[in-house]
Scaffold this motif. Structure first.
Motif, mmCIF file in Angstrom:
data_model
loop_
_atom_site.group_PDB
_atom_site.id
_atom_site.type_symbol
_atom_site.label_atom_id
_atom_site.label_comp_id
_atom_site.label_asym_id
_atom_site.label_seq_id
_atom_site.Cartn_x
_atom_site.Cartn_y
_atom_site.Cartn_z
ATOM 1 N N LEU B 111 43.632 39.925 39.365
ATOM 2 C CA LEU B 111 43.430 40.509 38.041
ATOM 3 C C LEU B 111 44.710 41.070 37.442
ATOM 4 O O LEU B 111 44.837 41.150 36.225
ATOM 5 C CB LEU B 111 42.365 41.599 38.124
ATOM 6 C CG LEU B 111 41.002 41.099 38.613
ATOM 7 C CD1 LEU B 111 40.041 42.242 38.732
ATOM 8 C CD2 LEU B 111 40.438 40.053 37.689
ATOM 9 N N ILE B 125 40.432 35.843 44.304
ATOM 10 C CA ILE B 125 39.190 36.165 45.022
ATOM 11 C C ILE B 125 37.996 36.201 44.081
ATOM 12 O O ILE B 125 36.895 35.837 44.457
ATOM 13 C CB ILE B 125 39.344 37.494 45.784
ATOM 14 C CG1 ILE B 125 38.156 37.756 46.699
ATOM 15 C CG2 ILE B 125 39.556 38.651 44.840
ATOM 16 C CD1 ILE B 125 38.345 38.910 47.616
ATOM 17 N N LEU B 126 38.182 36.603 42.828
ATOM 18 C CA LEU B 126 37.044 36.710 41.904
ATOM 19 C C LEU B 126 37.013 35.545 40.932
ATOM 20 O O LEU B 126 35.978 34.926 40.731
ATOM 21 C CB LEU B 126 37.121 38.019 41.120
ATOM 22 C CG LEU B 126 36.952 39.287 41.949
ATOM 23 C CD1 LEU B 126 37.178 40.495 41.084
ATOM 24 C CD2 LEU B 126 35.577 39.346 42.540
ATOM 25 N N LEU B 127 38.133 35.244 40.320
ATOM 26 C CA LEU B 127 38.156 34.179 39.331
ATOM 27 C C LEU B 127 38.327 32.834 40.029
ATOM 28 O O LEU B 127 38.638 32.779 41.216
ATOM 29 C CB LEU B 127 39.305 34.410 38.355
ATOM 30 C CG LEU B 127 39.240 35.734 37.608
ATOM 31 C CD1 LEU B 127 40.497 35.946 36.825
ATOM 32 C CD2 LEU B 127 38.046 35.762 36.702
ATOM 33 N N ALA B 128 38.120 31.773 39.249
ATOM 34 C CA ALA B 128 38.253 30.434 39.810
ATOM 35 C C ALA B 128 39.720 30.182 40.153
ATOM 36 O O ALA B 128 40.627 30.776 39.574
ATOM 37 C CB ALA B 128 37.745 29.404 38.814
ATOM 38 N N TRP B 131 42.301 29.296 37.397
ATOM 39 C CA TRP B 131 42.447 30.208 36.271
ATOM 40 C C TRP B 131 43.929 30.435 35.983
ATOM 41 O O TRP B 131 44.737 30.543 36.892
ATOM 42 C CB TRP B 131 41.767 31.531 36.602
ATOM 43 C CG TRP B 131 41.565 32.415 35.429
ATOM 44 C CD1 TRP B 131 42.505 33.211 34.852
ATOM 45 C CD2 TRP B 131 40.366 32.612 34.700
ATOM 46 N NE1 TRP B 131 41.961 33.886 33.805
ATOM 47 C CE2 TRP B 131 40.662 33.537 33.689
ATOM 48 C CE3 TRP B 131 39.088 32.089 34.803
ATOM 49 C CZ2 TRP B 131 39.698 33.957 32.774
ATOM 50 C CZ3 TRP B 131 38.138 32.500 33.904
ATOM 51 C CH2 TRP B 131 38.437 33.421 32.895
ATOM 52 N N GLU B 132 44.234 30.552 34.680
ATOM 53 C CA GLU B 132 45.618 30.835 34.307
ATOM 54 C C GLU B 132 45.713 32.256 33.805
ATOM 55 O O GLU B 132 44.897 32.693 32.999
ATOM 56 C CB GLU B 132 46.075 29.870 33.204
ATOM 57 C CG GLU B 132 46.321 28.470 33.732
ATOM 58 C CD GLU B 132 46.783 27.543 32.630
ATOM 59 O OE1 GLU B 132 47.147 28.036 31.555
ATOM 60 O OE2 GLU B 132 46.759 26.331 32.867
#
Lengths: 212, 150
Positions: B111, B125-128, B131-132
């Motif tokens: 994040l 760990i949370l986003l795909a 992700w950029e």
């Protein structure tokens, strides 16, 4: 492991300048015009049409089929967020959707209806689309609550799909945050009205446009 | 359980002045002594409970990483903050001291984009995985388009 250095990004135009309705029209998923829901029925209907007066038979059959369909819409039990609690309350005995012929069914293969109840995140959207594609035609989608309709209070979050109609075509939008079971029940009755007008032998009618 | 005031021990060892009152202390060490302070907190102050690790984006002043460890018996809650400086994203990893820092650091990397040197498995760990960008940065635009659903 490759780690990308942070790139400063130019902020886009203010979101208030975006006309939401135009954006909605741009991204809204529509059903294809040749979206025939049953090729077998279409073939039968076309062969019946070849006889003089055959349309009387097909329209009668259609009425019977639509009566059957609209009185046995099985929603797939698929909850995403807090709207799912209200959806469960609707399924439970106080509001009792089974008197409308709706049986919550835990398999998309046997279900006709998907109630998208809650915030759809970008990570969840492919799974939602998979479940939708697993359902057999004819199938309908009810978008329940502000989050599924437009993103709701999380619309400007970085991870939220701004409306589930960007992922699957939606038939009925139920507003509310979350909608009460009464509101969802009203939406389901509206869906039954739509299903009663469903055309078996051709492309289905366009959904009722929003607004009065 | 130590009778000595933890403020005195931190002051003697690191020449730092902890802020706050004894149940809740805050220390701001330089980045080079980040690991050393964590080890000191774990072994000497008895702070075995790793509460959380997160970061703050102070815009032009750069990122700040902070963690909080607690000694549940004393009681003592030690918050350690370190300013990385403008434009700096690298920070030593605490996983050699606290195993619980593993996922916290992955989340912080996910994040905020803080790169923890020495982390065994620094992935999102949370986003795909594709992700950029790092969305909790202040310079991340809220309405950035993300194909195909946004």
């Amino acid at each position: 492991m490759e780690v990308k250095p942070p790139v400063p990004r130019v902020p886009p135009a203010n979101w208030k300048e975006i006309t939401d309705l135009a954006e909605w029209e741009q991204y809204r998923q529509r059903r294809a015009s040749d979206d025939k829901h049953s090729t077998a029925l279409t073939a039968i209907a076309e062969s019946v049409h070849e006889f003089p007066g055959g349309w009387i038979v097909t329209t009668t059959v259609e009425k019977v089929l639509n009566w059957a369909r609209s009185s046995s819409i099985w929603p797939v039990t698929f909850g995403l967020a807090c709207c799912a609690i209200e959806m469960m309350a609707t399924f439970a005995s106080r509001f009792d959707v089974e008197r409308l012929g709706m049986v919550p069914w835990a398999s998309p293969r046997h279900a006709d209806l998907m109630i998208v109840s809650g915030t759809v995140t970008i990570k969840m959207a492919p799974m939602l689309k998979t479940i939708y594609e697993q359902m057999a035609d004819p199938k309908w989608v009810v978008s329940m609550g502000s989050c599924a309709n437009s993103g709701g209070p999380f619309r400007h979050g970085y991870h939220v799909v701004k409306g589930v109609d960007r992922v699957v075509p939606v038939d009925v939008y139920v507003p509310g945050c979350p909608p009460t079971p009464d509101a969802l029940l009203y939406g389901l009755l509206k869906l039954q009205e739509q299903v009663a007008e469903f055309q078996t032998t051709g492309s289905r009618p366009r959904p009722i446009p929003p607004g009065d | 359980m130590d009778a000595v005031d933890p403020r005195v021990r931190v002051r003697e060892r690191f020449a730092l002045e902890p802020a706050g009152e004894p149940p809740r202390l805050t220390v701001e060490p330089p980045r080079e002594r980040w690991i050393e302070l964590a080890r000191f907190a774990q072994r000497d102050l008895g702070c075995r409970y790793f509460s959380f690790l997160t970061a703050v984006d102070w815009k032009e002043h750069g990122l700040e990483v902070l963690y909080r460890v607690e000694n549940l018996l004393a009681p003592l809650a030690l918050t350690v903050r370190v300013k990385l400086g403008p434009g700096e994203t690298h920070c030593p990893s605490l996983t050699s001291v606290y195993r619980g820092a593993d996922w916290m650091e992955r989340e912080c990397y996910d994040l905020f984009g803080v790169v923890f040197d020495g982390h065994p498995d620094l992935r999102r760990i949370l986003l795909a995985q594709d992700w950029e960008g790092h969305p909790l940065r202040k310079d991340y635009p809220v309405d950035m388009p993300h194909a195909p659903y946004r």
